[in-house]
Design a protein around this motif. Structure first.
Motif, PDB file in Angstrom:
ATOM      1  N   GLU A 115      41.918  24.396  47.108  1.00  0.00           N
ATOM      2  CA  GLU A 115      41.174  23.290  46.500  1.00  0.00           C
ATOM      3  C   GLU A 115      40.831  23.583  45.048  1.00  0.00           C
ATOM      4  O   GLU A 115      40.883  22.698  44.204  1.00  0.00           O
ATOM      5  CB  GLU A 115      39.903  23.010  47.301  1.00  0.00           C
ATOM      6  N   ARG A 116      40.483  24.834  44.759  1.00  0.00           N
ATOM      7  CA  ARG A 116      40.164  25.204  43.381  1.00  0.00           C
ATOM      8  C   ARG A 116      41.392  25.055  42.484  1.00  0.00           C
ATOM      9  O   ARG A 116      41.316  24.474  41.409  1.00  0.00           O
ATOM     10  CB  ARG A 116      39.637  26.641  43.340  1.00  0.00           C
ATOM     11  N   VAL A 117      42.518  25.581  42.947  1.00  0.00           N
ATOM     12  CA  VAL A 117      43.749  25.483  42.167  1.00  0.00           C
ATOM     13  C   VAL A 117      44.163  24.021  42.030  1.00  0.00           C
ATOM     14  O   VAL A 117      44.553  23.574  40.948  1.00  0.00           O
ATOM     15  CB  VAL A 117      44.884  26.316  42.807  1.00  0.00           C
ATOM     16  N   LEU A 118      44.057  23.266  43.113  1.00  0.00           N
ATOM     17  CA  LEU A 118      44.402  21.845  43.080  1.00  0.00           C
ATOM     18  C   LEU A 118      43.491  21.089  42.107  1.00  0.00           C
ATOM     19  O   LEU A 118      43.949  20.240  41.357  1.00  0.00           O
ATOM     20  CB  LEU A 118      44.298  21.246  44.483  1.00  0.00           C
ATOM     21  N   SER A 119      42.220  21.423  42.104  1.00  0.00           N
ATOM     22  CA  SER A 119      41.286  20.732  41.203  1.00  0.00           C
ATOM     23  C   SER A 119      41.499  21.132  39.747  1.00  0.00           C
ATOM     24  O   SER A 119      41.130  20.385  38.844  1.00  0.00           O
ATOM     25  CB  SER A 119      39.842  21.008  41.613  1.00  0.00           C
ATOM     26  N   GLN A 120      42.105  22.297  39.517  1.00  0.00           N
ATOM     27  CA  GLN A 120      42.364  22.734  38.143  1.00  0.00           C
ATOM     28  C   GLN A 120      43.605  22.073  37.557  1.00  0.00           C
ATOM     29  O   GLN A 120      43.812  22.115  36.347  1.00  0.00           O
ATOM     30  CB  GLN A 120      42.517  24.249  38.093  1.00  0.00           C
ATOM     31  N   LEU A 121      44.421  21.487  38.414  1.00  0.00           N
ATOM     32  CA  LEU A 121      45.593  20.776  37.917  1.00  0.00           C
ATOM     33  C   LEU A 121      45.144  19.555  37.133  1.00  0.00           C
ATOM     34  O   LEU A 121      44.084  18.987  37.397  1.00  0.00           O
ATOM     35  CB  LEU A 121      46.483  20.312  39.078  1.00  0.00           C
ATOM     36  N   GLU A 122      45.970  19.150  36.199  1.00  0.00           N
ATOM     37  CA  GLU A 122      45.678  17.906  35.491  1.00  0.00           C
ATOM     38  C   GLU A 122      45.781  16.769  36.507  1.00  0.00           C
ATOM     39  O   GLU A 122      46.566  16.830  37.450  1.00  0.00           O
ATOM     40  CB  GLU A 122      46.682  17.687  34.370  1.00  0.00           C
ATOM     41  N   GLU A 123      44.972  15.720  36.311  1.00  0.00           N
ATOM     42  CA  GLU A 123      44.935  14.614  37.262  1.00  0.00           C
ATOM     43  C   GLU A 123      46.324  14.023  37.481  1.00  0.00           C
ATOM     44  O   GLU A 123      46.714  13.712  38.604  1.00  0.00           O
ATOM     45  CB  GLU A 123      43.975  13.521  36.795  1.00  0.00           C
ATOM     46  N   GLU A 124      47.093  13.884  36.416  1.00  0.00           N
ATOM     47  CA  GLU A 124      48.433  13.297  36.529  1.00  0.00           C
ATOM     48  C   GLU A 124      49.317  14.136  37.430  1.00  0.00           C
ATOM     49  O   GLU A 124      50.051  13.610  38.265  1.00  0.00           O
ATOM     50  CB  GLU A 124      49.095  13.154  35.144  1.00  0.00           C
ATOM     51  N   GLU A 125      49.263  15.460  37.261  1.00  0.00           N
ATOM     52  CA  GLU A 125      50.076  16.343  38.099  1.00  0.00           C
ATOM     53  C   GLU A 125      49.618  16.285  39.552  1.00  0.00           C
ATOM     54  O   GLU A 125      50.423  16.217  40.464  1.00  0.00           O
ATOM     55  CB  GLU A 125      49.988  17.789  37.602  1.00  0.00           C
ATOM     56  N   ARG A 126      48.298  16.348  39.748  1.00  0.00           N
ATOM     57  CA  ARG A 126      47.744  16.363  41.106  1.00  0.00           C
ATOM     58  C   ARG A 126      48.114  15.090  41.866  1.00  0.00           C
ATOM     59  O   ARG A 126      48.576  15.148  43.003  1.00  0.00           O
ATOM     60  CB  ARG A 126      46.221  16.537  41.045  1.00  0.00           C
ATOM     61  N   VAL A 127      47.946  13.941  41.241  1.00  0.00           N
ATOM     62  CA  VAL A 127      48.238  12.675  41.914  1.00  0.00           C
ATOM     63  C   VAL A 127      49.730  12.583  42.237  1.00  0.00           C
ATOM     64  O   VAL A 127      50.109  12.222  43.356  1.00  0.00           O
ATOM     65  CB  VAL A 127      47.774  11.477  41.052  1.00  0.00           C
ATOM     66  N   ALA A 128      50.586  12.929  41.274  1.00  0.00           N
ATOM     67  CA  ALA A 128      52.038  12.872  41.509  1.00  0.00           C
ATOM     68  C   ALA A 128      52.439  13.837  42.623  1.00  0.00           C
ATOM     69  O   ALA A 128      53.229  13.490  43.513  1.00  0.00           O
ATOM     70  CB  ALA A 128      52.800  13.187  40.223  1.00  0.00           C
ATOM     71  N   PHE A 129      51.893  15.044  42.594  1.00  0.00           N
ATOM     72  CA  PHE A 129      52.208  16.050  43.607  1.00  0.00           C
ATOM     73  C   PHE A 129      51.796  15.584  44.998  1.00  0.00           C
ATOM     74  O   PHE A 129      52.571  15.669  45.950  1.00  0.00           O
ATOM     75  CB  PHE A 129      51.505  17.369  43.252  1.00  0.00           C
ATOM     76  N   LEU A 130      50.572  15.081  45.136  1.00  0.00           N
ATOM     77  CA  LEU A 130      50.088  14.654  46.441  1.00  0.00           C
ATOM     78  C   LEU A 130      50.836  13.424  46.956  1.00  0.00           C
ATOM     79  O   LEU A 130      51.104  13.317  48.154  1.00  0.00           O
ATOM     80  CB  LEU A 130      48.591  14.391  46.390  1.00  0.00           C
ATOM     81  N   LEU A 131      51.175  12.507  46.064  1.00  0.00           N
ATOM     82  CA  LEU A 131      51.970  11.346  46.487  1.00  0.00           C
ATOM     83  C   LEU A 131      53.315  11.800  47.049  1.00  0.00           C
ATOM     84  O   LEU A 131      53.790  11.278  48.054  1.00  0.00           O
ATOM     85  CB  LEU A 131      52.193  10.382  45.320  1.00  0.00           C
TER      86      LEU A 131
END
Length: 172
Positions: A115-131
């Protein structure tokens, strides 16, 4: 401007089709952006209720934008509210009866790290990755949802994956 085939979204059948089309992906995007604690499915339902209440004012071409904007604003309001609530309340961890204490500790450490690493990602990367990885969307679908090119979507997904992999490899 071409004429829309569906002039009236107040029709129950058309509204049902809109719900079938947008509810799942909207809920997933809200989940990815804000997490599960803020009840993103409730905000999706509320956004559709607002759409129904304002169906005569919303054009078929702007339905998707209306839904996404309304739901996102509801989530932002909920975030503000939760900041006040979380000040005075602590979330208690769930008890596990059938797992060893060592397993629980390792799992907790991994989830916190993830969760910490995921939250440190830029929002654009995180959303694209999770999608892509959680929702199973293709790179093309991710690009369409986010309004970017396929190459940019691929870059964001692979960038996020690489960062997660590098940070989480230390646990193995």
């Amino acid at each position: 401007m071409p004429k829309s085939l569906h002039h009236d979204i107040c029709d129950k059948f058309r509204f049902s089709k809109l719900y079938d089309t947008y509810a799942q992906s909207l809920g997933n995007i809200l989940l990815y952006k804000y997490g599960d604690l803020l009840n993103p499915t409730d905000k999706v339902q509320e956004a559709f209720i607002k759409l129904w209440e304002n169906c005569s004012k919303v054009t078929p071409e702007s339905v998707k934008s209306y839904l996404y904007t309304t739901a996102n604003n509801m989530m932002l309001n909920e975030v503000k509210h939760q900041k006040v609530v979380f000040k005075y309340q602590q979330v208690k961890p769930q008890d596990y009866d059938n797992e060893s204490p060592e397993f629980i500790l390792r799992k907790k450490e991994f989830l916190e790290r993830f969760e910490r690493v995921l939250s440190q990602l830029e929002e654009e990367e995180r959303v694209a990755f999770l999608l892509n990885k959680v929702d199973g969307k293709t790179h093309k679908e991710v690009a369409e949802i986010l309004g970017i090119t396929k190459k940019v979507a691929e870059h964001r997904i692979y960038g996020a994956f690489k960062k997660l992999k590098n940070q989480l490899e230390e646990l193995n």
